[in-house]
Enzyme design. Sequence first.
Site, PDB file in Angstrom:
ATOM      1  N   TYR A 543      74.003  49.581 109.379  1.00 55.09           N
ATOM      2  CA  TYR A 543      73.753  49.541 110.820  1.00 55.09           C
ATOM      3  C   TYR A 543      72.918  50.671 111.378  1.00 55.09           C
ATOM      4  O   TYR A 543      72.369  50.546 112.476  1.00 55.09           O
ATOM      5  CB  TYR A 543      75.083  49.506 111.580  1.00 55.09           C
ATOM      6  CG  TYR A 543      75.776  48.184 111.458  1.00 55.09           C
ATOM      7  CD1 TYR A 543      75.325  47.094 112.182  1.00 55.09           C
ATOM      8  CD2 TYR A 543      76.857  48.014 110.615  1.00 55.09           C
ATOM      9  CE1 TYR A 543      75.942  45.866 112.077  1.00 55.09           C
ATOM     10  CE2 TYR A 543      77.487  46.786 110.486  1.00 55.09           C
ATOM     11  CZ  TYR A 543      77.024  45.721 111.228  1.00 55.09           C
ATOM     12  OH  TYR A 543      77.628  44.509 111.111  1.00 55.09           O
ATOM     13  N   LEU A 544      72.889  51.799 110.684  1.00 54.26           N
ATOM     14  CA  LEU A 544      72.224  52.955 111.267  1.00 54.26           C
ATOM     15  C   LEU A 544      70.801  53.078 110.746  1.00 54.26           C
ATOM     16  O   LEU A 544      70.589  53.217 109.540  1.00 54.26           O
ATOM     17  CB  LEU A 544      73.028  54.212 110.938  1.00 54.26           C
ATOM     18  CG  LEU A 544      74.451  54.160 111.500  1.00 54.26           C
ATOM     19  CD1 LEU A 544      75.256  55.353 111.039  1.00 54.26           C
ATOM     20  CD2 LEU A 544      74.426  54.075 113.018  1.00 54.26           C
TER      21      LEU A 544
END
Length: 585
Positions: A543-544
């Site tokens: 996600y990052l």
Amino acid sequence: MKIWICAKVLSKCELLFLVCEAQTCPLSSRWEEDKYEDGIKWKFLEHKGPYFPPKYQPLPHDVKLYYDGKPVKLGLAAEEVALFFAQMLDHEYTTKEVFRNNFFRDWRKEMTEEERVLITDLNKCDFGEIHAMHRERVETRKNMSKDEKQVNTEANQKIMDEYGYCLLDHHRERVGNFKIEPPGLFRGRGEHPKQGMLKRRIQPEDVVINCSWDSRFPEPPAGHRWKEVRHDNTVTWLASWTENVQGSFKYVMLSAISKLKGEKDWEKYELARRLKSRVDDIRLQYQNDLKSKQMVTRQRAVALYFIDKLALRAGNEKEEGETADTVGCCSLRVEHITLHDVLDGEKCVVEFDFLGKDSIRYYNKVPVSKRVFKNLKLFKESKQEGDDLFDRLNTAMLNKHLSSLMPGLTAKVFRTYNASITLQEQLRELTSDNMAEKLLSYNRANRAVAVLCNHQRAPPKTFEKSMANLQTKIESCKEKLALAKRELKQTKEEAKGSSDSNTVEKKKKAVQRSAEQLLRMEVQATDREENKQIALSTSKLNYLDPRITVAWCKNMEVPLDKVYNKSLRAKFAWAVEMTELDFEF
DNA sequence: AGCGCCACTTAGTACCATCGTA
DNA sequence: TACGATGGTACTAAGTGGCGCT
């Protein structure tokens, strides 16, 4: 090969164009090669096919199952399945009714007629001897000498060398999961209705191979044939088969460090960045839609609000009875939220309590706007337990709407966007100067994201103990520091008048060192406590936007390997290469 | 619109190698 | 040197979402 209809070509090209436009940094070297026309994933693909697990080794003659107290020597097929069960006897799974029933049903299918007549009650089966043998084998393996382990390692390396790589458009690439999944008992997560069922052994005859027509095709194991060899360059998988428990597809694909996967990942983050520039408008719109006359529109607006604010997953429909009962946003049912006009001094609080992906519990109390609250009351009205909260909405409709707001936008993009933007903002707020504290800051920012996305883990089995250990260390370090301070004071007094500043300096250094050490350990303790039930790895991996991390490391003069291990650095090689100091998500 | 099929990403856990420590 | 803690990796289940068909 598929024929691509015009509408699709247009939308994809448009997306690609926009993605390229949004990109701020130039791509370098390996990431710079031209893209193929729409939908084409490769021009040349050559590989060795999947690696099959070793065939079943029969039990020694003296190891038997006991039925009703009497020894039974099972045939090969039933014996293998019995071993699967015996191996799991220490696990809680084997005590569950559903697991036992499913196992027993499938086990009996593997029995000979004779065995089936005899063995009719699982409770009368004694797997003790088989279990003991298994335990012994595990023990022996654990006690292997270094040399013996080395032999294993080398054997694995050989398999890896042969099957672990493929040739894709002139690049040698790592294959991700090149091993065919061995047979065993299906272990679903949560209350899975199919837990305990037999996961069949996969034969080459079950496997479809995908490779270039002009490549050297993989050889099936001797005496076998592939189910099919096809040459579909619109997909990325090298081999596939159908799994028997759920009837789903399994694929052999490239590893995450491959160029293909890296590019896809980069596109994912670029898409999320595009959402960043549109999100204000989109929020305005769904706030407006909360007032719509159309029930569908209002439901869509509230769902979108949840997806955006709470980072809920989309929540596709699932076939009842086929999987554990879990939900996401669109599949929430009325019993999953409780509405409180006032709770703990706050107005309009929604209490969420449901099982999400992997049967991980989502529990949260969230104050919401009056409008959202009123809508939720309305949605719950005249419904009963088991009814869908958003009865007029599904993920397809939601995503269709989203893609009309921005090309390529779907529900999951919000998770990526909100995760990455949270990391970036938190890093701005939390940053300090000492290295240990910098890392704590990073982990805290990472943790904020993990909390948002509800990424949980089982507390490590050794958690309490290792915490206690750390505490004792901290105590002794405190004593050491106190001692060092006393010594410094004493030395200072002794040195008064004399010119022995050397010793004083030494003592000062000792104090400083102890103080730093103590701080480091205290920081570590805090970090670990806060991390007890939270998994940081999932957000880091999925996600990052890695460019946020790479830029932060550069700006803060933190070596990248303090926050990314070797495989993360490999996976995010594209970001490591291209990210400038001033990168902004 | 709804469904089934398919391909791909996201997820937690079990296990294993490695490291520091007693 | 044996040991346990730790971090990393392998594994595979469980999601998302696109597409074609009816």
